[in-house]
Motif scaffolding. Structure first.
Motif, PDB file in Angstrom:
ATOM      1  N   GLU A 121      27.125 -23.873  54.681  1.00  0.00           N
ATOM      2  CA  GLU A 121      26.757 -23.664  53.278  1.00  0.00           C
ATOM      3  C   GLU A 121      25.799 -24.743  52.808  1.00  0.00           C
ATOM      4  O   GLU A 121      24.802 -24.481  52.135  1.00  0.00           O
ATOM      5  CB  GLU A 121      28.009 -23.657  52.396  1.00  0.00           C
ATOM      6  CG  GLU A 121      28.966 -22.518  52.643  1.00  0.00           C
ATOM      7  CD  GLU A 121      29.874 -22.807  53.837  1.00  0.00           C
ATOM      8  OE1 GLU A 121      29.860 -23.951  54.349  1.00  0.00           O
ATOM      9  OE2 GLU A 121      30.574 -21.886  54.288  1.00  0.00           O
ATOM     10  N   LEU A 122      26.116 -26.002  53.241  1.00  0.00           N
ATOM     11  CA  LEU A 122      25.254 -27.109  52.820  1.00  0.00           C
ATOM     12  C   LEU A 122      23.880 -26.987  53.444  1.00  0.00           C
ATOM     13  O   LEU A 122      22.855 -27.249  52.812  1.00  0.00           O
ATOM     14  CB  LEU A 122      25.896 -28.450  53.204  1.00  0.00           C
ATOM     15  CG  LEU A 122      27.177 -28.817  52.448  1.00  0.00           C
ATOM     16  CD1 LEU A 122      27.718 -30.139  52.972  1.00  0.00           C
ATOM     17  CD2 LEU A 122      26.903 -28.903  50.960  1.00  0.00           C
ATOM     18  N   LYS A 123      23.871 -26.592  54.713  1.00  0.00           N
ATOM     19  CA  LYS A 123      22.576 -26.450  55.368  1.00  0.00           C
ATOM     20  C   LYS A 123      21.757 -25.346  54.709  1.00  0.00           C
ATOM     21  O   LYS A 123      20.549 -25.479  54.488  1.00  0.00           O
ATOM     22  CB  LYS A 123      22.802 -26.133  56.855  1.00  0.00           C
ATOM     23  CG  LYS A 123      21.533 -26.169  57.671  1.00  0.00           C
ATOM     24  CD  LYS A 123      21.818 -25.855  59.127  1.00  0.00           C
ATOM     25  CE  LYS A 123      22.668 -26.944  59.771  1.00  0.00           C
ATOM     26  NZ  LYS A 123      22.914 -26.677  61.227  1.00  0.00           N
ATOM     27  N   VAL A 136      16.752 -25.426  48.644  1.00  0.00           N
ATOM     28  CA  VAL A 136      16.170 -26.402  47.698  1.00  0.00           C
ATOM     29  C   VAL A 136      14.800 -26.851  48.191  1.00  0.00           C
ATOM     30  O   VAL A 136      13.835 -26.944  47.416  1.00  0.00           O
ATOM     31  CB  VAL A 136      17.125 -27.599  47.518  1.00  0.00           C
ATOM     32  CG1 VAL A 136      16.449 -28.717  46.746  1.00  0.00           C
ATOM     33  CG2 VAL A 136      18.392 -27.176  46.801  1.00  0.00           C
ATOM     34  N   GLU A 137      14.690 -27.139  49.466  1.00  0.00           N
ATOM     35  CA  GLU A 137      13.401 -27.581  49.989  1.00  0.00           C
ATOM     36  C   GLU A 137      12.341 -26.494  49.837  1.00  0.00           C
ATOM     37  O   GLU A 137      11.195 -26.768  49.464  1.00  0.00           O
ATOM     38  CB  GLU A 137      13.554 -27.969  51.460  1.00  0.00           C
ATOM     39  CG  GLU A 137      14.285 -29.279  51.660  1.00  0.00           C
ATOM     40  CD  GLU A 137      14.338 -29.671  53.131  1.00  0.00           C
ATOM     41  OE1 GLU A 137      13.782 -28.930  53.964  1.00  0.00           O
ATOM     42  OE2 GLU A 137      14.927 -30.715  53.429  1.00  0.00           O
ATOM     43  N   ALA A 138      12.739 -25.285  50.078  1.00  0.00           N
ATOM     44  CA  ALA A 138      11.782 -24.185  49.932  1.00  0.00           C
ATOM     45  C   ALA A 138      11.370 -24.013  48.480  1.00  0.00           C
ATOM     46  O   ALA A 138      10.188 -23.752  48.177  1.00  0.00           O
ATOM     47  CB  ALA A 138      12.414 -22.892  50.468  1.00  0.00           C
ATOM     48  N   ASN A 171      16.693 -18.051  46.627  1.00  0.00           N
ATOM     49  CA  ASN A 171      16.552 -18.388  48.040  1.00  0.00           C
ATOM     50  C   ASN A 171      17.882 -18.254  48.766  1.00  0.00           C
ATOM     51  O   ASN A 171      17.936 -17.810  49.932  1.00  0.00           O
ATOM     52  CB  ASN A 171      16.000 -19.795  48.217  1.00  0.00           C
ATOM     53  CG  ASN A 171      14.539 -19.897  47.805  1.00  0.00           C
ATOM     54  OD1 ASN A 171      13.836 -18.871  47.712  1.00  0.00           O
ATOM     55  ND2 ASN A 171      14.073 -21.110  47.563  1.00  0.00           N
ATOM     56  N   LEU A 172      18.938 -18.660  48.087  1.00  0.00           N
ATOM     57  CA  LEU A 172      20.260 -18.515  48.695  1.00  0.00           C
ATOM     58  C   LEU A 172      20.598 -17.039  48.892  1.00  0.00           C
ATOM     59  O   LEU A 172      21.185 -16.650  49.924  1.00  0.00           O
ATOM     60  CB  LEU A 172      21.318 -19.193  47.822  1.00  0.00           C
ATOM     61  CG  LEU A 172      21.338 -20.731  47.856  1.00  0.00           C
ATOM     62  CD1 LEU A 172      22.353 -21.264  46.862  1.00  0.00           C
ATOM     63  CD2 LEU A 172      21.658 -21.230  49.255  1.00  0.00           C
ATOM     64  N   GLU A 173      20.252 -16.274  47.886  1.00  0.00           N
ATOM     65  CA  GLU A 173      20.508 -14.851  48.044  1.00  0.00           C
ATOM     66  C   GLU A 173      19.669 -14.281  49.195  1.00  0.00           C
ATOM     67  O   GLU A 173      20.090 -13.353  49.888  1.00  0.00           O
ATOM     68  CB  GLU A 173      20.180 -14.115  46.750  1.00  0.00           C
ATOM     69  CG  GLU A 173      21.186 -14.379  45.636  1.00  0.00           C
ATOM     70  CD  GLU A 173      20.770 -13.718  44.339  1.00  0.00           C
ATOM     71  OE1 GLU A 173      21.596 -13.694  43.414  1.00  0.00           O
ATOM     72  OE2 GLU A 173      19.619 -13.230  44.237  1.00  0.00           O
ATOM     73  N   GLY A 174      18.520 -14.871  49.396  1.00  0.00           N
ATOM     74  CA  GLY A 174      17.673 -14.411  50.484  1.00  0.00           C
ATOM     75  C   GLY A 174      18.243 -14.722  51.846  1.00  0.00           C
ATOM     76  O   GLY A 174      17.865 -14.097  52.849  1.00  0.00           O
ATOM     77  N   LEU A 191      24.424 -33.046  49.848  1.00  0.00           N
ATOM     78  CA  LEU A 191      23.235 -32.441  50.445  1.00  0.00           C
ATOM     79  C   LEU A 191      22.404 -33.502  51.152  1.00  0.00           C
ATOM     80  O   LEU A 191      22.263 -34.622  50.667  1.00  0.00           O
ATOM     81  CB  LEU A 191      22.385 -31.761  49.372  1.00  0.00           C
ATOM     82  CG  LEU A 191      22.956 -30.476  48.768  1.00  0.00           C
ATOM     83  CD1 LEU A 191      22.039 -29.991  47.663  1.00  0.00           C
ATOM     84  CD2 LEU A 191      23.105 -29.409  49.836  1.00  0.00           C
ATOM     85  N   ASP A 192      21.856 -33.140  52.249  1.00  0.00           N
ATOM     86  CA  ASP A 192      20.988 -34.040  52.990  1.00  0.00           C
ATOM     87  C   ASP A 192      19.542 -33.592  52.788  1.00  0.00           C
ATOM     88  O   ASP A 192      18.943 -32.942  53.648  1.00  0.00           O
ATOM     89  CB  ASP A 192      21.378 -34.032  54.478  1.00  0.00           C
ATOM     90  CG  ASP A 192      20.569 -35.076  55.255  1.00  0.00           C
ATOM     91  OD1 ASP A 192      19.977 -35.965  54.590  1.00  0.00           O
ATOM     92  OD2 ASP A 192      20.507 -34.992  56.483  1.00  0.00           O
TER      93      ASP A 192
END
Lengths: 336, 391
Positions: free
Chosen positions: A227-229, A235-237, A292-295, A314-315
């Motif tokens: 999930e974190l990954k 977020v980066e996208a 993006n998460l939904e994607g 988050l990393d």
């Protein structure tokens, strides 16, 4: 016969357009000069300032007040025009209208002074010292935050401006890189800031080891939860696809820690506008991350739940994400 | 190459400065913005340069506002701000000088403040002429204490003159203003004295043949006065220096009459006037000096007095009683044999008809007695003025 009339009509129309465009765009040259210039502008050689425009610029410039001769002025203006080609691409001839418009956008008095100083004109230096010595010193003190460091910084730049550096047997001055698009004082301030930042960044690496607290080696990275990954990737996208002004805003506010007022002064908008823009950017980012998460296959509910994860888990290297300029945009034109 | 760590492509100072000054065209501005959004170095340069601009703007000395012209009163007050000390000192010195000067005036400080009537001021100086005093009212000492206190000599003079006149020439009183006017008008040689100015004090010297007729007229005036005894105390009085001369043993071959023909309001204060005005009027400077014998030993004014035979009993403002056996004798204090504060002394006949001491001459003075009364109305009688018994 008919073809000649058509050519004459097109010439007259072009002439009329040129007059109107010149008068509205530049508005510095008398009508007869504009007509003459417009007519001859078509045939004007590239990198050559029209003589009527040159006369007009000489009359407008205050260079004669501090001792610059007209010949020197013409030489400086011609050199400037040849270097920049009136802001046009190379091998493109500029009409007199374009020449006038380009000169109208320049700080001609200041660029002539700077070029005269770079050429070693003593009267120009006297003028430069009288106008900019004290402001330069105050700006250096303000930038460095220390009077001693500021005076040293100003003195060093002053020496550079005077042309102590020689290259290929010729004295070179950073003033040659001043093109007059902004004010000369602003250019001096920016140059001072460049020198200070570069010096600070160079000397920061020279800190003694005794004071250097080496960070402990990071333990072996633990495998992140999927999930974190997934959230980190979203977020980066989202950040990467933000426009430049939003990324500048986010970086200035969240990374550099500048205030809304400072950002507003740099961007030239009102502070309230910056605040609204920042708020809108954060909301847009949040929605984009959810999207993006939904994607990635998550449901909307799961995506919203993923937004509640502690950010510390988050990393994500925001600096790396935000401060990744697209290469090839600029090329440092080192004057020295 | 990692542009974030080792950026080698940066906009020059020209572009960054033009970006800050909003002098770049839109495409180039977008390029610069794209760069500084991801370049911390250039962002730092931009913010530092902007900070220098703000510092320069803040350090620009604000030109002083044009000095507003100060109002004249402000300059005046500033100029005189330190001058109030000497000004106050000068004012104090002047005030002290005025007070000292007024204290050394013979008539007292109030004289300088009051305006004497023109008639009195223009009165001819007659050495032997006493002041025509009718202002001191013995029966009402408490109503005008200031007057009695500040002008003891005139009050004494009035009572002493009455005593003298009673002894020397009985029946010569003419306290009626109208009678005085008539007398003055009928007196020989007085017709042209002041026919158009009845307020003037005229000094007349009637010739010897006219004295008898004049005295006869005076007797008539006295009869009219007795009919209006209530006005006698407040009315104007006519003082006759002739009686004084007779009392002094001088021959009254030629009498000098001072007629106070002025109306009462010429000398008495108006109803609205202050007692100070009254006191001032009652102590005219131009009048002759008061005789030293008019003062009682206490130094106070005579409030009331009465004469029986040659004896005279007088009451001062403090309520002390004095007596003397002869007109030229000395005042002797009388031991207190009464209660309360004495307010009046009278001379009464043997038959019991009492007459006020002031303005009245007791009938049968040889067989008379003295009567005194205190403020509560109690009375005491005495034959010699020395021993008093309750009435």
């Amino acid at each position: 016969m008919t073809q000649e009339r058509r050519q004459t009509g097109s010439l007259q129309l072009f002439f009329l357009k040129g007059v109107v465009a010149y008068r509205w765009g530049v508005g510095v040259t008398p009508i007869q000069s504009v007509g003459e210039g417009a007519t001859s502008g078509m045939n004007a050689a590239p990198d050559t300032v029209h003589r009527v425009l040159l006369d007009q610029l000489w009359q407008q410039c205050d260079a004669s007040g501090w001792g610059l001769s007209e010949a020197e002025f013409r030489s400086i203006v011609d050199n400037l025009a040849a270097t920049e080609n009136f802001g046009l691409p190379r091998n493109v001839g500029a009409t007199v209208h374009q020449q006038g418009a380009w000169f109208a956008g320049l700080k001609l008095n200041e660029v002539v002074l700077a070029r005269a100083c770079a050429a070693g004109n003593e009267r120009a230096w006297e003028r430069f010292v009288a106008l900019y010595e004290q402001p330069l010193q105050r700006a250096a003190i303000a930038i460095s935050g220390n009077e001693t460091v500021g005076r040293d910084l100003a003195g060093q730049l002053y020496a550079e401006l005077y042309g102590l550096t020689e290259r290929e047997g010729r004295r070179r001055s950073p003033l040659e890189s001043y093109k007059g698009r902004g004010s000369l004082l602003g250019w001096l301030r920016t140059t001072l800031a460049q020198r200070h930042v570069d010096h600070f960044r160079a000397t920061r690496r020279e800190e003694p080891l005794a004071e250097y607290d080496a960070p402990a080696t990071d333990p072996a990275p633990e495998p992140q939860a999927p999930e974190l990954k997934r959230l980190g990737g979203a977020v980066e996208a989202a950040l990467a696809c933000q426009p430049a002004d939003v990324r500048f805003l986010l970086a200035s506010y969240y990374i550099d820690g500048h205030t809304l007022a400072e950002i507003a002064r740099v961007t030239g908008v009102h502070e309230a506008t910056v605040s609204r823009k920042l708020h809108r950017a954060v909301d847009g980012l949040r929605k984009l991350v959810v999207r993006n998460l939904e994607g990635t296959g998550l449901s909307r509910r799961a995506a919203l739940e993923a937004m509640g994860i502690d950010p510390r888990d988050l990393d994500i290297n925001l600096k790396r994400v935000l401060q990744n300029p697209r290469p090839g945009t600029f090329q440092e034109k080192a004057a020295l | 190459m990692n542009h974030a760590l080792q950026p080698d492509l940066h906009p020059d100072a020209e572009s960054l400065n033009a970006f800050m000054e909003q002098a770049l065209p839109a495409p180039e501005r977008a390029e610069v913005l794209e760069h500084i959004a991801g370049c911390s170095r250039c962002r730092q340069i931009v913010y530092l340069a902007q900070e220098a601009v703000e510092e320069a703007e803040a350090s620009v000395t604000i030109p002083p506002a044009p000095a507003r012209a100060e109002p004249w009163y402000r300059k005046w007050s500033l100029h005189w701000q330190m001058a109030w000390v000497p000004a106050a000192a000068i004012a104090m010195v002047v005030a002290v000088a005025v007070v000292v000067h007024l204290r050394h005036l013979p008539g007292g400080g109030e004289v300088a403040k009051a305006t004497l009537p023109a008639q009195i001021a223009e009165q001819p100086s007659i050495p032997e002429k006493p002041a025509p005093k009718a202002l001191v009212q013995p029966s009402e000492p408490a109503t005008e204490p200031k007057t009695a206190k500040k002008s003891p000599a005139p009050a004494m003079q009035a009572s002493s003159l009455e005593q003298l006149s009673e002894k020397a020439s009985p029946g010569t009183w003419a306290s009626e203003a109208g009678a005085a006017d008539s007398l003055r008008a009928e007196a020989p040689g007085a017709a042209g004295a002041a026919p158009e100015a009845p307020a003037n004090v005229a000094a007349e010297t009637p010739p010897e043949p006219a004295v008898a007729a004049w005295q006869e007229q005076r007797m008539q005036a006295e009869a009219a006065k007795s009919a209006r005894s209530s006005q006698a105390r407040l009315g104007t009085k006519m003082d006759e220096f002739e009686t004084r001369r007779e009392f002094a043993g001088k021959a009254a071959t030629a009498s000098r009459t001072v007629t106070k023909s002025a109306s009462q309001e010429d000398f008495e204060p108006a109803p609205g006037r202050s007692p100070m005005y009254s006191a001032a009027v009652s102590t005219p400077r131009d009048l002759p000096a008061q005789p030293a014998a008019a003062k009682l030993p206490s130094g106070l004014a005579v409030v009331s007095s009465a004469t029986v035979g040659r004896r005279t009993v007088a009451l001062d403002a403090a309520g002390a009683l004095y007596r003397k056996d002869s007109p030229t004798g000395k005042w002797e204090p009388v031991a207190r044999q009464w209660t309360g504060r004495l307010v009046e002394v009278k001379a009464a006949t043997a038959a019991g008809s009492t007459k006020a001491a002031e303005g009245e001459r007791p009938e049968g003075a040889a067989a008379g007695r003295f009567e005194i009364a205190n403020a509560s109305g109690q009375g005491w009688v005495s034959q010699d003025g020395k021993t008093w018994v309750a009435r």
